[in-house]
Design a protein around this motif. Structure first.
Motif, short mmCIF file in Angstrom:
data_model
loop_
_atom_site.label_atom_id
_atom_site.label_comp_id
_atom_site.label_asym_id
_atom_site.label_seq_id
_atom_site.Cartn_x
_atom_site.Cartn_y
_atom_site.Cartn_z
N UNK A 100 40.67 26.33 45.39
CA UNK A 100 39.56 26.97 46.08
C UNK A 100 39.85 27.17 47.55
N UNK A 101 38.97 27.91 48.20
CA UNK A 101 39.05 28.20 49.65
C UNK A 101 40.38 28.84 50.00
N UNK A 102 40.78 29.85 49.23
CA UNK A 102 42.04 30.53 49.49
C UNK A 102 41.92 31.97 49.04
N UNK A 103 42.91 32.75 49.40
CA UNK A 103 42.96 34.15 49.02
C UNK A 103 44.40 34.53 48.73
N UNK A 104 44.60 35.53 47.88
CA UNK A 104 45.93 35.99 47.48
C UNK A 104 46.43 37.03 48.47
N UNK A 105 47.69 36.94 48.81
CA UNK A 105 48.24 37.85 49.82
C UNK A 105 48.56 39.21 49.24
N UNK A 106 49.15 39.27 48.06
CA UNK A 106 49.67 40.53 47.52
C UNK A 106 48.83 41.03 46.34
N UNK A 107 47.51 40.96 46.49
CA UNK A 107 46.61 41.43 45.44
C UNK A 107 46.31 42.91 45.70
N UNK A 108 46.69 43.78 44.75
CA UNK A 108 46.51 45.22 44.94
C UNK A 108 45.06 45.67 44.70
N UNK A 109 44.25 44.86 44.05
CA UNK A 109 42.88 45.26 43.74
C UNK A 109 41.93 45.08 44.91
N UNK A 110 42.36 44.40 45.95
CA UNK A 110 41.47 44.17 47.09
C UNK A 110 41.38 45.43 47.95
N UNK A 111 40.25 45.54 48.65
CA UNK A 111 40.02 46.70 49.50
C UNK A 111 40.92 46.63 50.73
N UNK A 112 41.45 47.79 51.19
CA UNK A 112 42.25 47.79 52.42
C UNK A 112 41.34 47.54 53.63
N UNK A 113 41.90 47.01 54.73
CA UNK A 113 43.30 46.59 54.88
C UNK A 113 43.53 45.20 54.31
N UNK A 114 44.68 45.00 53.66
CA UNK A 114 45.01 43.70 53.11
C UNK A 114 45.55 42.79 54.21
#
Length: 623
Positions: free
Chosen positions: A23-37
């Motif tokens: 928990x309390x984290x995020x993925x760096x190379x996730x293509x589904x996330x809205x820009x800007x990554x």
């Protein structure tokens, strides 16, 4: 159990799996996330990261917050760098100037006598120097795409420059980002309730005045870029632009619901069910079914506001008229009690000259002063400008009958026969305040029977009207005369032609959930109508017309006769005069005529209605 490298933060190496839960984290190379990554944001601040073995693909929330702080203060940092560069350039220029001052003096020019022995080089000229410079610049710069953009901008060719910018890969993306930021700012402006956008106003009064013209003007005023985008998509169709923009904006801000309530009214009028609202509300097109019904009730409560205002105007007029008649009676009593009516004095009805009266100057002055005082009293009691009578109105009601079939009948759930009453108020086009309610137009002793018999003038008017009616029939049913249909008189002119040509002004009053076939229900309905809609003056309730079909009229008259033993005219229900509506009678007459005289089996019998219609090829009755 061996730990995974992705369980740790890439930067601070903090373990993010606590009690077996990540928990309390995020993925760096996730293509589904809205820009800007996050990699794009790090590239913006000068750090390039890539997917590598042995490196975690996750980052904790703390490091993301730190990155946000770096982005926040990065413009300030670059401002500091620019300031330092400016200071260094100024210092470099000052040092160059000082070196020039400390340099040894320039040697003197060559003596004129020695110039003839020197070799004279050919000067290239100013134009040649310019050409060489431009050639060098073009050789270095003009081969790239950016040079064409700069050249068109320098020559103020904006259309060509814009085309090259949109063809440029990197500049196109930057232009799109700028346009999206402008669009975001306009959407924030529209969604601000302080800007008085029409979609924010969803009260019953505002919904009554809602129009596409007002919505279009507000869109042009608050968001010209958004309006231009929808105008291009919808090919400048105003209703489509307003509908598409209203639905899109409600997807962003659900409280922009004026157009949604407008669609609710359309769907409810068309008989849409709850399932329709459940599906369309998820698409931000309408509101939920509960909100739609609630808004309908709010609108229904405001339907009678204009009628109640008209009722108060009639009550005020009745009060003024009563006071005026009372003052006129007081004036007549004062005249009767005046000395001119005493015996031995000259009556006021005999008009004599001043010489014949033989009055002295003092008596003349006293009579003039007395006349002036009487005129002042009359002007106070009876003003010269009488109030304009307001329009009267009538109540029209009719029964609403329908049958509800039960899918699964039982003792508690069976078929239901519903009988309700729908009523409206209609404003009278012609005022009738000039007609007396207590006196006939002519005394019975002065009445002559010849006044009721048709004379020469009556027959002339009837002949003229029959000509008009005959011309209508000929141009409608005879094919030879149909070309003259546009030149015949469709409305016979009369005294009130202009008033009757105007559309009717009606006030919907809603449904009354009572059955007029029940005596108790109908008596409550009539008492309610008289209490709410009948004007009341100093002398009691005034009279209004109440119309319906013949059965309704007969039932209402029976109820009124049953209340005839009341003490006041209000208790006797005398504030309503019942009548039957002509359109209902004409419709019933045509139905009876059709049932009695028409039969499809009599097409071969000459003289029958079906045979005549077949001969005239009048087939609209069959359709």
């Amino acid at each position: 159990m061996a730990s995974n490298i992705n369980d740790f933060c890439r930067f601070c190496m903090k373990n993010m799996r606590i009690s077996g839960v990540l928990g309390h984290c995020t993925t760096l190379f996730d293509k589904n996330k809205k820009p800007p990554s996050i990699p794009d944001r790090l590239m913006h601040v000068g750090l390039e990261i890539k997917r590598r073995p042995g490196k975690s693909n996750r980052v904790c929330r703390g490091c993301v917050s730190t990155l946000s702080g770096v982005e926040k203060y990065l413009p300030l940092y670059w401002r500091w760098v620019e300031n330092e560069k400016d200071d260094e350039s100024c210092a470099r220029e000052s040092s160059t100037n000082s070196e020039k001052r400390n340099r040894e003096p320039t040697p003197s020019k060559t003596p004129r006598a020695l110039k003839r022995f020197c070799h004279k080089a050919t000067s290239p000229g100013i134009n040649n120097v310019r050409r060489s410079i431009n050639a060098a610049i073009n050789k270095q710069v003009c081969d790239t795409e950016e040079s064409k953009i700069v050249e068109h901008i320098n020559n103020r060719k904006w259309v060509a420059a814009a085309k090259f910018i949109m063809n440029h890969k990197d500049l196109t993306q930057e232009v799109k980002n700028t346009i999206l930021s402008l669009l975001e700012n306009e959407c924030k402006t529209i969604c601000n309730p302080n800007n008085n956008f029409i979609l924010w106003r969803s009260s019953p009064e505002d919904l009554k005045s809602f129009s596409f013209d007002k919505l279009e003007s507000d869109l042009q005023r608050l968001s010209p870029l958004l309006f231009s985008i929808f105008a291009t998509i919808c090919q400048n169709s105003s209703p489509v632009i307003c509908a598409a923009s209203a639905i899109a904006l409600r997807g962003r801000q659900p409280r922009l619901s004026a157009f949604a309530h407008y669609l609710n009214c359309v769907l409810l009028y068309g008989g849409a069910k709850k399932a329709v609202f459940d599906r369309l509300s998820k698409l931000a097109i309408t509101t939920a079914h509960t909100n739609a019904i609630g808004k309908q009730k709010e609108l229904a409560n405001t339907c009678g506001a204009s009628l109640f205002l008209l009722k108060r105007l009639n009550e005020s007029f009745l009060t003024l008229e009563t006071e005026r008649h009372r003052n006129v009676g007081l004036r007549e009593d004062n005249k009767a009690m005046s000395p001119s009516h005493k015996p031995g004095l000259i009556p006021t009805g005999v008009f004599l000259s001043t010489e014949e009266l033989q009055l002295s100057e003092e008596e003349l002055e006293c009579s003039e002063e007395k006349a002036t005082e009487e005129e002042n009293i009359i002007s106070v009691l009876l003003p010269e400008s009488q109030p304009t009578p307001p329009n009267t109105y009538s109540i029209i009601m009719d029964n609403l009958d329908f049958f509800m079939h039960a899918h699964h009948q039982s003792t508690l759930h069976s078929n239901r026969s519903i009988h309700w009453i729908h009523h409206i108020a209609v404003k009278d086009r012609i005022p009738t305040h000039h007609l007396a309610n207590d006196l006939p137009l002519l005394d019975l002793q002065q009445y002559n029977l010849t006044m009721s018999l048709p004379g020469h003038e009556t027959q002339t008017n009837m002949r003229r009207e029959f000509i008009v009616l005959g011309s209508r029939i000929l141009t409608q049913y005879v094919a030879v005369f149909k070309s003259f249909r546009n030149v015949v008189v469709h409305h016979i002119p009369h005294q009130y032609s202009e008033e009757m040509a105007q559309p009717s002004t009606d006030y919907p009053l809603g449904l009354i959930f009572k059955n007029e076939n029940k005596t108790s229900d109908l008596s409550e309905v009539l008492q309610n109508i008289q209490h709410k809609y009948t004007p009341k003056g100093p002398d009691g309730v005034s009279k209004i017309l109440v119309g319906g079909d013949r059965l309704t009229e007969a039932n209402c008259r029976n109820i009124q006769h049953a209340f005839a033993d009341g003490n006041t005219n209000e208790e006797r229900l005398e504030g309503m005069v019942f009548k039957f509506e002509d359109w209902h009678a004409i419709r019933v007459l045509f139905e009876i005529h059709y049932k009695v005289f028409f039969s499809c089996k009599s097409g071969k019998d000459h003289g029958t209605l079906c045979a005549n219609m077949t001969k005239l090829r009048y087939v609209s009755c069959y359709e």
